[in-house]
Every structure is written in C-alpha cells, then in structure tokens.
Design a protein around this motif. Structure first.
Motif, PDB file in Angstrom:
ATOM      1  N   TRP A 268       0.828  -1.208   0.000  1.00 14.29           N
ATOM      2  CA  TRP A 268       0.000   0.000   0.000  1.00 14.29           C
ATOM      3  C   TRP A 268       0.862   1.258   0.000  1.00 14.29           C
TER       4      TRP A 268
ATOM      5  N   ARG B 208       2.266   1.770  -3.346  1.00 13.32           N
ATOM      6  CA  ARG B 208       1.237   2.267  -4.263  1.00 13.32           C
ATOM      7  C   ARG B 208       1.014   3.765  -4.037  1.00 13.32           C
TER       8      ARG B 208
ATOM      9  N   ASP C  76       1.290   6.615  -6.826  1.00 12.86           N
ATOM     10  CA  ASP C  76       0.221   7.586  -7.072  1.00 12.86           C
ATOM     11  C   ASP C  76       0.748   9.010  -6.943  1.00 12.86           C
TER      12      ASP C  76
END
Length: 163
Positions: free
Chosen positions: A118, A121, A125
């Motif tokens: 996470w 990620r 992003d």
C-alpha cells in the motif's frame, strides 16, 4: 389479494436491510464485498446500490428514512475512503512501533493489511500526480518519504565513508 407491485421494492429493501443489520452484528461493519450473497440475496450488490443512490440522489425510493436507518446500523457511504483511513491508521501504528513509515514491501499487518504494498502504491500515485493533496499532507506529517531510493543512496555514501 395480491400485493400492489409498488410495495414489492419496499419488501425487498426491508429484507436486505435486515440482512445488512445481521451482517453488521457479525462483522462490526458494513464493508460488505460486492459479490457477497446471504440467504439468496446479493447483499454486497445491494449495499453498493445504496451507496450509489446516496451519492446520486436520483432514486425517489431512496428516502431520508432509509438513509437514517442505514446510518443507525453503521453504514459506510464511501468504502474507498474508509479503506484508505483504515490503512492509514495501520501505518500510524507501524510508525509508532518502528519510528518510521519506511515500510518493507513485504510487510503485512497482523490483521492482514499488505501495508508495504500500500505504501509503495501511495508513492506511485504521488509520482503520477494521482494522490489528493490532503492525503499527501497527512502522509508528509508522519514522515512519508516519496523517493526512498535517495535515502538508500545517501546511506550507501555514509557507510562507504565509514568504511
């Protein structure tokens, strides 16, 4: 005498509402997977429809009474935001335990959150400009490092100098 068809959606809604209430009692939330079926009813899809009706506000059958009833049993109107907040809290816990938010890629929390993936990620992003500013600020407040490879290079230099 047959029921008028206009009452049928209310009956189905009430049945699904009762199933959602039971789900909440068992699981402590209404973050029901979209493909979840209970007693032959597609409860996950039904919850998704309630969220859509809440967001769009175009279904005349979706009344304030229904909103209030769903709120009373712990409805989560924005499942993605709820998931983000849950993972953020896990990151805070990690930071409290390890004094860093540099989570190893393979790290999984005791309750199964793939926190390392996470965090990676989030970095991707951020790099692609897809991370909302308020989330970026929250993460930076707890010490998020967007380009950890720079730290690795710096640490290599420090260790080389020590050598």
């Amino acid at each position: 005498m047959a029921r008028p068809k206009s009452l049928e959606p209310d009956k189905i809604w009430n049945i699904c509402y009762q199933l959602a209430k039971e789900y909440f009692k068992e699981h402590g939330d209404l973050l029901i997977p979209g493909d979840y079926v209970r007693d032959g009813k597609r409860l996950g899809a039904w919850i998704g429809t309630q969220r859509t009706d809440y967001k769009k506000r175009v279904n005349p059958c979706f009344t304030q009474d229904r909103i209030d009833r769903l709120n009373a049993i712990g409805m989560v109107w924005d499942a993605k935001e709820s998931e983000w907040q849950h993972k953020y809290k896990a990151l805070l816990t990690y930071a409290g335990s390890y004094s860093t938010v540099r989570v190893p890629q393979s790290y999984i929390t005791p309750d199964g959150i793939k926190l390392g993936i996470w965090v990676n990620r989030l970095r991707m992003d951020h790099k692609k400009g897809r991370l909302k500013e308020e989330k970026k600020e929250l993460l930076e407040q707890i010490g998020m490092i967007w380009e950890p490879e720079i730290l690795r290079r710096d640490m290599w230099d420090v260790k080389f100098d020590l050598l």
